[in-house]
Design an enzyme around this catalytic site. Structure first.
Site, short mmCIF file in Angstrom:
data_model
loop_
_atom_site.label_atom_id
_atom_site.label_comp_id
_atom_site.label_asym_id
_atom_site.label_seq_id
_atom_site.Cartn_x
_atom_site.Cartn_y
_atom_site.Cartn_z
N ASP A 74 -26.33 -9.13 -45.10
CA ASP A 74 -24.92 -9.45 -45.36
C ASP A 74 -24.46 -10.56 -44.42
OD1 ASP A 74 -24.98 -7.63 -43.10
OD2 ASP A 74 -22.83 -7.33 -43.34
N GLU A 144 -23.88 -4.93 -41.61
CA GLU A 144 -23.81 -5.18 -40.16
C GLU A 144 -22.49 -5.86 -39.79
OE1 GLU A 144 -24.20 -6.74 -36.18
OE2 GLU A 144 -23.82 -7.91 -37.97
N GLU A 145 -22.09 -6.82 -40.60
CA GLU A 145 -20.89 -7.60 -40.24
C GLU A 145 -19.59 -6.80 -40.42
OE1 GLU A 145 -21.30 -10.07 -38.57
OE2 GLU A 145 -22.94 -11.33 -39.24
N ASP A 171 -31.85 -11.10 -34.34
CA ASP A 171 -30.45 -11.31 -34.70
C ASP A 171 -29.67 -11.77 -33.47
OD1 ASP A 171 -28.26 -11.34 -36.41
OD2 ASP A 171 -27.79 -9.22 -36.10
#
Ligand code: BES
Ligand code: MN
Ligand code: MN
Length: 449
Positions: A74, A144-145, A171
């Site tokens: 994402d 994740e965001e 990341d």
């Protein structure tokens, strides 16, 4: 390798905006398909109450250690879209000062599609050469965001499926393309929205101004009181659990080639700010912060409107360091913010995100394997650094599965993640693909069963 990444970058998998939910699912399918064609087995797209999780694995031998690779497909919203030189979901390669070999411009190129995809391509390369030294499991999520809200539950109920010896995550970043580094700490996060309500409706600022409490004025005063003259956060108890670094640790950090002048120039500011007893680099990594991320209320359209608003709102993030607990900090903040409000207004505090800080060991076989791999491909020993960003799931892997993480990122802080014109160096992409297999080779040797 670039074309296949470009296909993934073309999918606008914006997790925050429900309008993109179909694209997010489409991206999960594309990631699953790429894992399958790289040689992974048991590839699944797993539904959650939110966005899907992609799982896949490669089993090499029961005697080999198992590495759990985590990443996210994402991306952040592309806004403000007017500030992109090229459309956010139409990847293009352009040369920059930091990336003379070219950089891939697209939302998610660095955070995290480009970095996640290095692991897919590294697997493909290892499989095609018939040399996969470790068992590998992949967990690539789509939230994740937005705080990884459904991943904890998935990990809790799939402990066996995810069992491994270590977690590997690309990341984060390196210090510079000629200065490899490994991130050994992440900050946590407490993120709240505060709402201050004055009168029951917007009022004429002439007829009522002077007596009616103005929630925008009051919110501004309350926010400014959250830091003192030395930029220390005034929330009662805020620093109680902050781990202070030893002077040896601070000296080691000071040896990192961080140029304050170059840093100021890179964001076009004439001075840094922050607590006087800490360097700018320390304030961005080992110290907690409090920042307003957005603030609004009243009339913000064209021209002038004479009005006293009924409501003013702000979004506030607090980055946390070991051993601060995000739940405790959110409670302390809420109590403090209500305490400092004048009796003329009502205050509401809503919790938005929480993430625990994390520190990862530097004396483990996995860290040594990562360092040896980088030394091999960069020709230089990587330096350990603490990063200011957050990856909520790292603490969950430790809490739920008892697993430590190696933060094996290859981005640069200047790659504009979350900003317009996000990019990822072509050098960095291929350096990652080249370096990852060396990690597995060393880890298979250093890890004791
Ligand atoms: N990959 C970043 C975090 C990061 C970037 C850490 C660079 C270290 C170096 C991640 O995708 C991210 O943006 N995390 C959010 C977490 C939040 C949405 C809960 C963050 O840090 O704001
Ligand atoms: Mn990320
Ligand atoms: Mn991010």
């Amino acid at each position: 390798m670039l074309d296949e990444l470009f296909d993934i970058l073309r999918i606008p998998s914006v997790s925050a905006d429900p309008a993109f939910a179909v694209d997010v699912s489409r991206c999960a399918e594309a990631v699953a398909a790429s894992l399958k064609s790289a040689g992974a087995s048991n590839v699944e797209v797993i539904k959650t109450p939110g966005h899907p999780i992609v799982f896949g694995e490669y089993q090499t031998s029961v005697d080999a250690p198992t590495v759990l690779v985590y990443g996210h497909y994402d991306v952040q919203p592309p806004d403000p879209i007017d500030l992109w030189d090229n459309p956010a979901f139409e990847p293009i390669i352009k040369v920059t000062d930091k990336h003379p070999e070219g950089a891939i411009f697209a939302r998610g190129s660095c955070d995290d599609k480009g970095q996640m995809f290095m692991h897919v391509k590294a697997l493909e390369a290892m499989v095609s050469q018939g040399d996969v030294p470790c068992n590998i499991k992949f967990i690539i999520e789509g939230e994740e965001e937005v705080g990884s809200s459904h991943l904890d539950d998935f990990i809790e109920s799939n402990k066996e499926k995810l069992s491994a010896d270590v977690v590997l995550v690309s990341d984060t970043g390196i210090f510079a393309n000629d200065t490899p580094s490994i991130t050994v700490g992440l900050r946590g996060l407490s993120y709240v929205e505060v709402e201050v309500t004055g009168p029951n409706r917007d009022l004429h600022s002439g007829l009522y101004g002077g007596s009616a409490p103005n929630p925008i004025n009051i919110l501004a005063e309350m926010i400014s009181s959250l830091k003192d003259e030395d930029q220390r956060i005034t929330v009662d108890g805020f620093y109680d659990d902050v781990l202070e670094l030893t002077s040896d640790e601070r000296e080691a950090m000071a040896r990192a080639p961080f140029s304050e002048e170059a840093h100021k120039a890179s964001i076009d500011i004439s001075a840094h700010e922050g607590e006087s007893n800490y360097t700018p680099y320390e304030r961005m990594s080992i110290r907690p912060t409090l920042d307003v991320n957005g603030i609004w209320g009243g009339y913000t359209g064209d021209g002038a409107k004479t009005v006293i608003a009924s409501v003013a709102t702000a979004k506030i993030s607090m980055r946390l360091v070991p051993h601060q607990n995000h739940e405790t900090i959110t409670k302390l903040f809420t109590k403090h913010f209500k305490k400092i409000a004048p009796s003329s207004v009502k205050v509401k505090v809503t919790e938005m995100h929480g993430a625990s800080p994390a520190i990862t060991p530097t004396d483990s076989p996995a860290y040594h394997s990562a360092a040896l791999a980088m030394k091999h491909t960069f020709g230089k020993e990587p330096i350990p650094v603490r990063s200011g960003g957050s990856i909520p799931i790292v603490a969950s892997f430790e809490r739920i599965l008892g697993l430590k993480t190696v933060l094996f990122g290859f981005g640069l802080d200047s790659d504009a993640i979350h900003s317009p014109n996000e990019h990822y160096g072509v050098f960095n992409y291929f350096k990652g693909i080249e370096t990852i297999p060396h990690f597995y080779t060393h880890f298979a040797q250093l890890h004791e069963k």
